[in-house]
Design a protein around this motif. Structure first.
Motif, PDB file in Angstrom:
ATOM      1  N   ALA A 113       0.822  -1.208   0.000  1.00  0.00           N
ATOM      2  CA  ALA A 113       0.000   0.000   0.000  1.00  0.00           C
ATOM      3  C   ALA A 113       0.860   1.264   0.000  1.00  0.00           C
ATOM      4  CB  ALA A 113      -0.942  -0.004   1.199  1.00  0.00           C
ATOM      5  N   THR A 114       2.002   1.206   0.677  1.00  0.00           N
ATOM      6  CA  THR A 114       2.887   2.370   0.728  1.00  0.00           C
ATOM      7  C   THR A 114       3.389   2.726  -0.660  1.00  0.00           C
ATOM      8  OG1 THR A 114       3.603   1.809   2.968  1.00  0.00           O
ATOM      9  CG2 THR A 114       5.012   3.297   1.719  1.00  0.00           C
ATOM     10  N   ALA A 115       3.713   1.730  -1.440  1.00  0.00           N
ATOM     11  CA  ALA A 115       4.246   1.976  -2.789  1.00  0.00           C
ATOM     12  C   ALA A 115       3.272   2.750  -3.662  1.00  0.00           C
ATOM     13  CB  ALA A 115       4.611   0.654  -3.452  1.00  0.00           C
ATOM     14  N   GLU A 121       8.496   6.522  -0.763  1.00  0.00           N
ATOM     15  CA  GLU A 121       9.871   6.135  -1.030  1.00  0.00           C
ATOM     16  C   GLU A 121       9.995   4.643  -0.785  1.00  0.00           C
ATOM     17  OE1 GLU A 121      12.557   8.402   1.332  1.00  0.00           O
ATOM     18  OE2 GLU A 121      11.931  10.326   0.499  1.00  0.00           O
ATOM     19  N   PRO A 122      10.993   3.986  -1.362  1.00  0.00           N
ATOM     20  CA  PRO A 122      11.186   2.563  -1.070  1.00  0.00           C
ATOM     21  C   PRO A 122      11.331   2.345   0.430  1.00  0.00           C
ATOM     22  CG  PRO A 122      12.597   3.251  -2.883  1.00  0.00           C
ATOM     23  CD  PRO A 122      11.992   4.497  -2.322  1.00  0.00           C
ATOM     24  N   VAL A 123      10.782   1.248   0.910  1.00  0.00           N
ATOM     25  CA  VAL A 123      10.841   0.926   2.331  1.00  0.00           C
ATOM     26  C   VAL A 123      11.754  -0.281   2.521  1.00  0.00           C
ATOM     27  CG1 VAL A 123       9.558   0.237   4.392  1.00  0.00           C
ATOM     28  CG2 VAL A 123       8.534   1.829   2.743  1.00  0.00           C
ATOM     29  N   ALA A 124      12.757  -0.122   3.361  1.00  0.00           N
ATOM     30  CA  ALA A 124      13.651  -1.223   3.714  1.00  0.00           C
ATOM     31  C   ALA A 124      13.319  -1.664   5.128  1.00  0.00           C
ATOM     32  CB  ALA A 124      15.111  -0.784   3.623  1.00  0.00           C
ATOM     33  N   ALA A 267       3.975   8.873   4.149  1.00  0.00           N
ATOM     34  CA  ALA A 267       3.284   7.964   3.238  1.00  0.00           C
ATOM     35  C   ALA A 267       3.140   6.578   3.855  1.00  0.00           C
ATOM     36  CB  ALA A 267       4.050   7.877   1.912  1.00  0.00           C
ATOM     37  N   LEU A 268       4.183   6.123   4.547  1.00  0.00           N
ATOM     38  CA  LEU A 268       4.139   4.823   5.214  1.00  0.00           C
ATOM     39  C   LEU A 268       3.080   4.810   6.316  1.00  0.00           C
ATOM     40  CD1 LEU A 268       5.346   2.009   5.855  1.00  0.00           C
ATOM     41  CD2 LEU A 268       7.067   3.173   7.248  1.00  0.00           C
ATOM     42  N   VAL A 269       3.000   5.878   7.087  1.00  0.00           N
ATOM     43  CA  VAL A 269       2.004   5.962   8.165  1.00  0.00           C
ATOM     44  C   VAL A 269       0.600   5.917   7.592  1.00  0.00           C
ATOM     45  CG1 VAL A 269       1.068   7.457   9.966  1.00  0.00           C
ATOM     46  CG2 VAL A 269       3.549   7.190   9.731  1.00  0.00           C
ATOM     47  N   ALA A 274      -4.445   2.852   6.820  1.00  0.00           N
ATOM     48  CA  ALA A 274      -5.470   2.454   5.859  1.00  0.00           C
ATOM     49  C   ALA A 274      -5.601   0.939   5.757  1.00  0.00           C
ATOM     50  CB  ALA A 274      -5.146   3.048   4.479  1.00  0.00           C
ATOM     51  N   VAL A 275      -4.482   0.232   5.770  1.00  0.00           N
ATOM     52  CA  VAL A 275      -4.528  -1.232   5.678  1.00  0.00           C
ATOM     53  C   VAL A 275      -5.243  -1.818   6.893  1.00  0.00           C
ATOM     54  CG1 VAL A 275      -3.102  -3.314   5.783  1.00  0.00           C
ATOM     55  CG2 VAL A 275      -2.528  -1.489   4.176  1.00  0.00           C
TER      56      VAL A 275
END
Length: 289
Positions: A113-115, A121-124, A267-269, A274-275
């Motif tokens: 969902a973040t993507a 941004e890419p998440v590591a 964006a990650l938050v 949402a998920v």
């Protein structure tokens, strides 16, 4: 008065080690040079920081005050440097601290969902140990963390992502293992100790992680309390998971360093919240069972 960070780091090392010799070894310098640096710092500040004797070094009251303020300030300075260096990296990413199988079962969907989020941004993913998330956020070694409450909230902001019931992890031959549900009193567990129960059990049993603790439960040595999603990730032949009807829910949060302006983290938050809401985990706790 402006004081350079180096002598303050020397001061913190001596304060933590309570020994000029050990602090010098930790800093990779000679003990006489370290002692001179501390005396120069005391002269510059106009206060005595340590009571020195042949056997022990103790903080004075002004020294204790300085340590309480300086240690977190130096930690914040180091964290800022790490974040700045990552922000300048050509292939930068958001570092998300997560303990294996302690993500509410949401991690894969959150990453997907973040993507799709604006400013993503890419998440590591950085796998970490039990209760290690908050330290990684404060030291700049992670940009965000997905973790269960409770945690040390100093210098950290967070949103609750999901809430879920907890279950008792019991040996299969326990008298309550076949019950439809149990109460905390049945387990001999007080309301105030629920949040720390698994962490305390891991420490008291001399094991290093949840998998090892569950092995002991299967052998009939102990029992514990877990979020239901964690239990779902760890099925064990010798372990029975029983809903607890009067247990407060487990709260999963997405956390980030206080005053962060990282758009990738934002964006990650948004994606994490949402998920969880899409799964019915964000607004209300579903009934145990």
């Amino acid at each position: 008065m402006a004081v350079e960070s180096r002598p303050l780091r020397y001061f913190v090392a001596v304060a933590e080690e309570r020994s000029f010799r050990r602090a010098a070894e930790r800093l990779g310098m000679a003990a006489p040079a370290l002692s001179r640096a501390i005396r120069n710092l005391e002269a510059e500040l106009g206060v005595r920081l340590f009571e020195r004797s042949t056997r022990v070094v103790e903080l004075t009251e002004p020294g204790a005050v300085l340590l309480a303020q300086v240690a977190p300030a130096l930690e914040a300075l180091d964290a800022a440097v790490r974040r700045a260096q990552r922000a300048s990296a050509p292939n930068r990413s958001v570092l998300l601290a997560v303990k294996a199988d302690a993500d509410g079962g949401l991690l894969e969907d959150v990453l997907a969902a973040t993507a799709a989020e604006p400013d993503a941004e890419p998440v590591a993913v950085r796998l970490c140990g039990w209760r290690e998330h908050a330290r990684l956020l404060r030291t700049g070694e992670a940009d965000a963390a997905l973790m269960f409450e409770p945690y040390d909230s100093g210098g950290i902001d967070a949103d609750v992502v999901a809430v879920e019931p907890r279950v008792a992890a019991l040996p299969v031959d326990h008298a309550l293992a076949g019950a439809a549900r149990v109460r905390l009193a049945d387990l001999g567990i007080g309301l105030g100790e629920v949040d720390e129960r698994a962490e305390r059990d891991i420490g008291e049993q001399g094991v290093h992680d949840l998998a090892q603790l569950l092995a002991l439960i299967g052998l009939g040595v102990t029992m514990t309390v877990l979020p239901r999603s964690v239990a779902a990730r760890y099925p064990r032949q010798g372990v029975a998971y029983v809903p607890i009807e009067d247990c407060p829910p487990a709260a999963l949060v997405i956390a980030w360093p206080e005053r962060s302006r990282n758009r990738g983290v934002a964006a990650l938050v948004r994606a994490a919240v949402a998920v969880a809401e899409s799964r019915g985990m964000g607004a209300a706790v579903e009934a145990p069972g």
